[in-house]
Design a protein around this motif. Structure first.
Motif, PDB file in Angstrom:
ATOM      1  N   ASP A  44      35.115 -47.209  30.324  1.00  0.00           N
ATOM      2  CA  ASP A  44      34.498 -48.516  30.111  1.00  0.00           C
ATOM      3  C   ASP A  44      34.759 -49.456  31.260  1.00  0.00           C
ATOM      4  O   ASP A  44      34.007 -50.386  31.485  1.00  0.00           O
ATOM      5  N   MET A  88      31.921 -49.930  33.374  1.00  0.00           N
ATOM      6  CA  MET A  88      30.712 -50.537  32.842  1.00  0.00           C
ATOM      7  C   MET A  88      30.465 -51.914  33.438  1.00  0.00           C
ATOM      8  O   MET A  88      29.387 -52.436  33.359  1.00  0.00           O
ATOM      9  N   ILE A  89      31.477 -52.482  34.029  1.00  0.00           N
ATOM     10  CA  ILE A  89      31.355 -53.839  34.509  1.00  0.00           C
ATOM     11  C   ILE A  89      30.232 -53.955  35.531  1.00  0.00           C
ATOM     12  O   ILE A  89      29.606 -54.979  35.684  1.00  0.00           O
ATOM     13  N   ALA A  90      29.939 -52.891  36.234  1.00  0.00           N
ATOM     14  CA  ALA A  90      28.866 -52.944  37.212  1.00  0.00           C
ATOM     15  C   ALA A  90      27.651 -52.207  36.719  1.00  0.00           C
ATOM     16  O   ALA A  90      26.841 -51.740  37.478  1.00  0.00           O
ATOM     17  N   GLY A  91      27.557 -52.080  35.385  1.00  0.00           N
ATOM     18  CA  GLY A  91      26.337 -51.508  34.826  1.00  0.00           C
ATOM     19  C   GLY A  91      26.331 -50.004  34.778  1.00  0.00           C
ATOM     20  O   GLY A  91      25.287 -49.387  34.856  1.00  0.00           O
ATOM     21  N   LYS A 142      42.134 -51.020  35.921  1.00  0.00           N
ATOM     22  CA  LYS A 142      41.457 -52.279  35.603  1.00  0.00           C
ATOM     23  C   LYS A 142      41.689 -53.294  36.716  1.00  0.00           C
ATOM     24  O   LYS A 142      40.775 -54.007  37.118  1.00  0.00           O
ATOM     25  N   LEU A 174      38.827 -55.112  39.069  1.00  0.00           N
ATOM     26  CA  LEU A 174      38.695 -56.554  39.281  1.00  0.00           C
ATOM     27  C   LEU A 174      38.740 -56.889  40.767  1.00  0.00           C
ATOM     28  O   LEU A 174      38.000 -57.739  41.246  1.00  0.00           O
ATOM     29  N   SER A 202      35.498 -55.939  42.322  1.00  0.00           N
ATOM     30  CA  SER A 202      34.374 -56.778  41.895  1.00  0.00           C
ATOM     31  C   SER A 202      34.392 -58.129  42.595  1.00  0.00           C
ATOM     32  O   SER A 202      33.481 -58.920  42.444  1.00  0.00           O
ATOM     33  N   GLY A 203      35.436 -58.389  43.383  1.00  0.00           N
ATOM     34  CA  GLY A 203      35.484 -59.629  44.144  1.00  0.00           C
ATOM     35  C   GLY A 203      36.217 -60.761  43.463  1.00  0.00           C
ATOM     36  O   GLY A 203      36.210 -61.889  43.951  1.00  0.00           O
ATOM     37  N   LEU A 204      36.878 -60.486  42.365  1.00  0.00           N
ATOM     38  CA  LEU A 204      37.529 -61.543  41.607  1.00  0.00           C
ATOM     39  C   LEU A 204      38.528 -62.324  42.460  1.00  0.00           C
ATOM     40  O   LEU A 204      38.618 -63.541  42.354  1.00  0.00           O
ATOM     41  N   GLY A 240      29.632 -72.299  32.838  1.00  0.00           N
ATOM     42  CA  GLY A 240      29.844 -70.859  32.990  1.00  0.00           C
ATOM     43  C   GLY A 240      30.164 -70.249  31.654  1.00  0.00           C
ATOM     44  O   GLY A 240      30.401 -70.964  30.687  1.00  0.00           O
ATOM     45  N   PRO A 241      30.208 -68.928  31.593  1.00  0.00           N
ATOM     46  CA  PRO A 241      30.417 -68.272  30.312  1.00  0.00           C
ATOM     47  C   PRO A 241      31.847 -68.276  29.835  1.00  0.00           C
ATOM     48  O   PRO A 241      32.137 -67.863  28.742  1.00  0.00           O
ATOM     49  N   SER A 242      32.787 -68.684  30.686  1.00  0.00           N
ATOM     50  CA  SER A 242      34.168 -68.624  30.234  1.00  0.00           C
ATOM     51  C   SER A 242      34.905 -69.878  30.616  1.00  0.00           C
ATOM     52  O   SER A 242      34.544 -70.560  31.563  1.00  0.00           O
ATOM     53  N   VAL A 277      45.400 -58.777  33.155  1.00  0.00           N
ATOM     54  CA  VAL A 277      44.343 -57.872  33.588  1.00  0.00           C
ATOM     55  C   VAL A 277      43.645 -57.258  32.391  1.00  0.00           C
ATOM     56  O   VAL A 277      42.439 -57.087  32.365  1.00  0.00           O
ATOM     57  N   ASP A 300      43.597 -58.429  28.943  1.00  0.00           N
ATOM     58  CA  ASP A 300      43.901 -59.410  27.920  1.00  0.00           C
ATOM     59  C   ASP A 300      43.513 -58.901  26.553  1.00  0.00           C
ATOM     60  O   ASP A 300      42.441 -58.316  26.390  1.00  0.00           O
ATOM     61  N   ASN A 335      33.378 -75.222  29.066  1.00  0.00           N
ATOM     62  CA  ASN A 335      32.456 -74.890  30.165  1.00  0.00           C
ATOM     63  C   ASN A 335      31.186 -74.205  29.705  1.00  0.00           C
ATOM     64  O   ASN A 335      30.158 -74.292  30.378  1.00  0.00           O
ATOM     65  N   TYR A 341      31.789 -63.672  38.830  1.00  0.00           N
ATOM     66  CA  TYR A 341      32.219 -62.508  39.602  1.00  0.00           C
ATOM     67  C   TYR A 341      32.526 -62.866  41.047  1.00  0.00           C
ATOM     68  O   TYR A 341      33.382 -62.254  41.672  1.00  0.00           O
ATOM     69  N   THR A 347      25.850 -71.629  28.068  1.00  0.00           N
ATOM     70  CA  THR A 347      25.836 -70.410  28.885  1.00  0.00           C
ATOM     71  C   THR A 347      26.687 -69.334  28.233  1.00  0.00           C
ATOM     72  O   THR A 347      27.840 -69.575  27.881  1.00  0.00           O
ATOM     73  N   GLN A 376      36.707 -60.178  33.416  1.00  0.00           N
ATOM     74  CA  GLN A 376      37.731 -59.852  32.435  1.00  0.00           C
ATOM     75  C   GLN A 376      37.122 -59.379  31.116  1.00  0.00           C
ATOM     76  O   GLN A 376      37.677 -58.517  30.452  1.00  0.00           O
ATOM     77  N   PRO A 432      27.047 -57.137  34.502  1.00  0.00           N
ATOM     78  CA  PRO A 432      27.261 -58.510  34.936  1.00  0.00           C
ATOM     79  C   PRO A 432      26.017 -59.364  34.756  1.00  0.00           C
ATOM     80  O   PRO A 432      25.150 -59.402  35.627  1.00  0.00           O
TER      81      PRO A 432
END
Lengths: 441, 289
Positions: A15, A18-21, A180, A184, A187-189, A346-348, A362, A364, B164, B187, B204, B210, B227
């Protein structure tokens, strides 16, 4: 670990991709995992296939592997070997059905063995690996690859010309929190990686109990240069591999200092090392290890322009957390009578400004084990069990794990040139003759 | 813990709740029309804060003292009395369930087994009790209440940021003609889009490094993966909140049907935000009601 639990852990690892599809990221980031997916494990379980394996070396690390192997349903320990009778006996107590040997050559003649697990002193790794591959066995060898650059080269060449599977126990490559964390990073985090800091601090003499003086060098081989690469091969090899994994490159040079500062007990290897490895693009790994103070523990820090990943602890920190939040920016703008856009949406949730960096897990919400690095034998759930299981699966399927040998080779070479640098007080570059195509500088 | 800070020169009060309903809350209230002094704005802030604390205690699925947790412990089958607030919320949730083709579902797949008795403040679980999940609802609901309070109090300019992901922008910035808000790519940290908001809400939803797989389609049992982000602007904050989550999992046919039910909503989806390295659009999108 039962089959279902292992399949579940492998699915979690899958999984991560999956972060990049899809599986593309895991294929690029950790290609060695493609040979031990949950689906392939399911096939092994369904067929009730079992790898018949043997242990060569049943000291502390060998016993650690035996304990793990006994939990792996697709593995059966059919033989054990050690030249030291008490070690062989302790292994026999756990594996009464395994055939005991004191000479590994005899063990290798046994056609009933699919694969061997080598947990002997470092100076024997190369020869036993070569002999095992020649005997048609799949091989799982403790790190590091070898004690000398020539030996590394010989093993690498033999492996490339063999259809046998070869693994090195670089267990961080199979550790979920490292996987993990790497995902991250890739992915550029944390932004662009600009450097690494690794350390391994302990406070113990690294000795095993010796029943009589003539056994000192055999049992405490780690302390003598004839058998051991010291702190570099025994500890740093893991951490150097992780640094290379983070950026897909290998340093070309090393320099540093090594000394015996505290444990002046007749040992030959350093008890305190400070080494700098330099990549051609200027990035560096700062490596420290001392075994007479444990305050700083064990850390693998990957430093990025936007954050820092501490892989050993499974925690990352973001530079942005230490800057003002969107609302604070908005208020400041109003005080300055400025109208412009604010980066709040943003979403978070982003944590508010704090004087200290805020740690982010990493993984959570999901438990994972963290080792402080104190153990000289091994930690639980640090990937050792998964890589061993993957090896046993490879013994059954014959499928090699991509890049494991190459990663071990690179890490070992770096350890060896570091030792050379410390011995000579100079900057040592990886000699051309020992550069393999896999190395990206 | 809460902080109410006054800024006399700007005739503004900042209400900050560092941790409420699992996230952070900030509200900037302006007495820009001259009718509200600091005291009035501070009292309004306290009212908002108390309302949110009350809702937090009722709707928190992680707290054993919450009303919804209490319902979860009851025996199935017989009618259960709920508070007026929760009854109203459940009726709203049912309405959204119907309008979103079943994609908004606080039971994550079994809302049709929750019977809401009309005019009686009672519900019945036809089957096992559910621990209602108000993710994708609660923040929007709170912002809707806050909007009502502010409008009734005559506040024309305000900026409210709930974690946010849910923003209410009333009126305008003291030195501009709207509130300009950027969405950041979780990202890469780059700005993806700038919305110019006036009497508008922005919600959003999306995946992050994460949390790469956490938005669930209750009809298919699958997660929205990869993403991607979805932003919705709408005068109604609750509509925006519900839709931003729903549109992460809706297919094209469902999207068309749902949008017909929410004609004032505008939806923007951002996919492959890693590979495409989406950066700030040249034109700011103006969102006015």
């Amino acid at each position: 670990m039962n089959d279902n639990k292992e399949i579940s852990r492998r699915r979690f690892i899958a999984d991560i991709g999956m972060i990049a599809g899809g599986s593309a990221l895991i294929t690029q980031m950790a290609p060695w995992l493609t040979s031990c997916t949950a689906e392939k494990m399911t096939d092994v379980v369904k067929d009730k296939a079992v790898a018949k394996v043997a242990l060569i070396g049943t000291g502390s690390r060998g016993m650690y592997h035996i304990h793990n192997l006994l939990q792996i349903k697709h593995a059966e320990i059919v033989a054990i070997c050690d030249t030291y009778e008490p070690h062989l006996k302790q292994a026999q107590d756990l594996c009464p059905k395994a055939k005991p040997y004191s000479n590994y050559h005899k063990l290798l003649e046994d056609k009933n063995i699919d694969g061997v697990i080598i947990a002997t002193p470092l100076n024997t790794h190369a020869q036993i690996t070569l002999d095992s591959l020649s005997a048609g066995k799949h091989v799982f060898c403790e790190k590091a690859m070898a004690l000398t650059l020539d030996e590394c080269s010989s093993v690498y060449d033999a492996y490339k010309n063999s259809d046998r599977v070869l693994y090195y126990c670089m267990q961080r490559m199979y550790d979920e929190k490292y996987l993990k964390g790497m995902e991250l990073i890739h992915s550029g985090l944390i932004g662009d990686v600009v450097g690494m800091r690794c350390c391994w601090f302990r406070n113990n003499d690294w000795r095993r109990e010796v029943p009589s003086p003539e056994l000192e060098r055999a049992i405490n081989w780690r302390l003598y240069k004839e058998y051991s690469g010291g702190l570099m091969t025994e500890l740093a090899s893991h951490q150097l591999e992780v640094c290379n994994w983070a950026i897909g490159k290998v340093p070309s040079k090393a320099t540093g200092f090594g000394d015996i500062v505290w444990w002046k007990d007749g040992r030959e290897v350093y008890d305190s090392v400070n080494v700098v490895f330099k990549y051609n693009d200027g990035r560096k790994i700062n490596y420290e290890s001392t075994i007479s103070n444990k305050y700083n523990g064990m850390e693998d820090q990957i430093l990025g322009t936007k954050g820092t990943m501490n892989l050993a602890k499974g925690i990352y920190y973001l530079e942005e957390d230490n800057s003002i939040s969107g609302i604070e920016q908005l208020i400041r703008q109003m005080k300055d009578k400025v109208f412009t856009s604010i980066p709040v949406a943003g979403p978070s949730w982003r944590p508010e400004t704090q004087s200290e960096y805020t740690p982010h897990l990493v993984m959570d919400g999901r438990g994972f084990s963290v080792t402080g690095g104190e153990s000289s034998v091994g930690a639980e759930n640090d990937g050792s069990d998964l890589i061993l299981s993957a090896f046993c699966q490879s013994c059954i399927t014959g499928e090699k794990a991509a890049n494991v040998v190459e990663e071990a080779y690179c890490a070992t070479v770096l350890c060896l040139i570091a030792n050379m640098a410390m011995e000579t007080g100079s900057v040592v570059e990886i000699p051309e003759a020992y550069r393999i195509p896999y190395m990206k500088f | 813990m809460q902080f109410i800070t006054q800024y006399s020169e700007q005739n503004m009060v900042h209400l900050r709740l560092p941790h409420i309903m699992g996230t952070r809350f900030d509200a900037l209230l302006f007495g820009s029309d001259g009718l509200h002094n600091m005291n009035t704005l501070k009292s309004l802030s306290m009212l908002i804060m108390n309302q949110m604390k009350h809702l937090d205690s009722s709707l928190n699925m992680f707290s054993k003292d919450s009303e919804i947790y209490g319902l979860y412990t009851l025996e199935p089958g017989s009618p259960i009395y709920v508070s007026e607030t929760l009854y109203g919320i459940l009726c709203l949730c049912k309405e959204y369930y119907n309008k979103t083709e079943g994609l908004f579902d606080i039971t994550l797949g079994d809302f049709d087994k929750v019977q809401i008795e009309s005019d009686s403040h009672r519900i019945r679980f036809n089957g096992k009790p559910y621990l209602f999940n108000f993710g994708g609802f609660a923040k929007g609901y709170v912002l809707r209440l806050i909007k009502q309070m502010l409008v009734e109090a005559g506040i024309k300019d305000a900026f409210v940021n709930f974690g946010n992901s849910a923003i209410l922008a009333l009126g305008k910035h003291p030195y501009g003609d709207s509130w300009n808000v950027e969405i950041k790519n979780p990202y890469t940290g780059d700005a993806i889009k700038c919305f110019s908001l006036k009497d508008m809400s922005l919600s959003t939803s999306g995946n992050t490094p994460q949390y790469g797989k956490h938005i669930f389609n209750p009809k298919t049992g699958k997660y929205a993966e990869g993403p991607m982000l979805c932003s919705v602007t709408c005068p109604d904050p609750l509509d925006a909140e519900v839709l931003s989550t729903v549109f992460m999992v809706a297919d094209e046919v469902e999207k068309e049907k749902i949008l017909a039910e929410f004609q004032e909503a505008r939806v923007e989806s951002f996919k492959n935000v890693v590979e495409n390295k989406i950066k700030l659009a040249e034109n700011i999108t103006e969102q006015n009601p």
